[in-house]
Design a protein around this motif. Structure first.
Motif, mmCIF file in Angstrom:
data_model
loop_
_atom_site.group_PDB
_atom_site.id
_atom_site.type_symbol
_atom_site.label_atom_id
_atom_site.label_comp_id
_atom_site.label_asym_id
_atom_site.label_seq_id
_atom_site.Cartn_x
_atom_site.Cartn_y
_atom_site.Cartn_z
ATOM 1 N N ALA A 28 60.925 35.825 32.993
ATOM 2 C CA ALA A 28 59.714 36.588 32.698
ATOM 3 C C ALA A 28 58.752 36.504 33.869
ATOM 4 N N GLN A 29 58.054 37.614 34.129
ATOM 5 C CA GLN A 29 57.089 37.626 35.223
ATOM 6 C C GLN A 29 56.040 36.551 35.039
ATOM 7 N N ALA A 60 54.221 36.607 43.159
ATOM 8 C CA ALA A 60 55.525 36.674 42.500
ATOM 9 C C ALA A 60 55.421 37.006 41.018
ATOM 10 N N SER A 61 54.272 36.773 40.415
ATOM 11 C CA SER A 61 54.137 37.102 38.993
ATOM 12 C C SER A 61 54.116 38.610 38.768
ATOM 13 N N ARG A 62 53.953 39.399 39.838
ATOM 14 C CA ARG A 62 53.976 40.862 39.730
ATOM 15 C C ARG A 62 55.340 41.447 40.066
ATOM 16 N N TRP A 63 56.304 40.597 40.454
ATOM 17 C CA TRP A 63 57.636 41.083 40.794
ATOM 18 C C TRP A 63 58.329 41.672 39.585
ATOM 19 N N THR A 64 59.020 42.763 39.812
ATOM 20 C CA THR A 64 60.020 43.216 38.858
ATOM 21 C C THR A 64 61.360 42.934 39.523
ATOM 22 N N GLY A 120 79.469 49.282 47.386
ATOM 23 C CA GLY A 120 79.974 48.277 46.458
ATOM 24 C C GLY A 120 79.246 46.949 46.483
ATOM 25 N N LYS A 121 78.217 46.788 47.309
ATOM 26 C CA LYS A 121 77.454 45.544 47.337
ATOM 27 C C LYS A 121 76.574 45.443 46.098
ATOM 28 N N THR A 122 76.475 44.249 45.563
ATOM 29 C CA THR A 122 75.562 43.991 44.451
ATOM 30 C C THR A 122 74.294 43.382 45.015
ATOM 31 N N LEU A 123 73.168 43.997 44.721
ATOM 32 C CA LEU A 123 71.881 43.543 45.242
ATOM 33 C C LEU A 123 70.970 43.108 44.110
ATOM 34 N N LEU A 124 70.283 41.996 44.317
ATOM 35 C CA LEU A 124 69.175 41.598 43.465
ATOM 36 C C LEU A 124 67.932 42.102 44.176
ATOM 37 N N THR A 125 67.125 42.876 43.489
ATOM 38 C CA THR A 125 65.912 43.429 44.078
ATOM 39 C C THR A 125 64.702 42.834 43.385
ATOM 40 N N CYS A 126 63.797 42.296 44.191
ATOM 41 C CA CYS A 126 62.496 41.824 43.722
ATOM 42 C C CYS A 126 61.472 42.720 44.391
ATOM 43 N N LYS A 127 60.623 43.340 43.592
ATOM 44 C CA LYS A 127 59.633 44.220 44.216
ATOM 45 C C LYS A 127 58.373 44.268 43.387
#
Length: 108
Positions: free
Chosen positions: A2-3, A31-35, A44-51
């Motif tokens: 959770a954010q 970081a509390s505003r990251w989704t 085919g790459k798997t990405l974790l996105t924080c934005k």
């Protein structure tokens, strides 16, 4: 994750050292505003996105993509500079992909 659970750690300094150390990119973000989301690229790459989305049509003010197949190890330690926590995400050879330094009030 959770954010709101990231709020005590905000802001977070995100540091990326480019291969060959030709450049270092640093950004301090709330970081509390990251989704966070996971996606697969056309290759085919798997990405974790924080934005942080600003809600408009312009690019987000902060966006980090992490190739989860390359991220093989994460360590949690104490920063010799700040005395606070430091998280390092590394590839299989031990090369750093991203370093996160939470700098919230409880850590400084």
């Amino acid at each position: 994750l959770a954010q709101s659970s990231l709020k005590p750690y905000a802001p977070v300094r995100c540091i990326v050292v480019l291969p060959g150390a030709g450049a270092i990119l640093e950004s301090a973000v709330d970081a509390s505003r990251w989704t966070m989301s996971e996606s697969t690229t056309p290759t085919g790459k798997t990405l974790l996105t924080c934005k942080i989305a600003d809600g408009g049509d312009s690019p987000p003010p902060f966006e980090l993509h992490l190739d989860v197949d390359r991220a093989k190890k994460a360590t949690l330690g104490v920063s010799p500079k700040t005395g606070g926590p430091i998280v390092r995400v590394m590839d299989g050879d031990g090369a750093g992909l991203v370093t996160l330094l939470p700098t919230g009030d409880s850590f400084v």
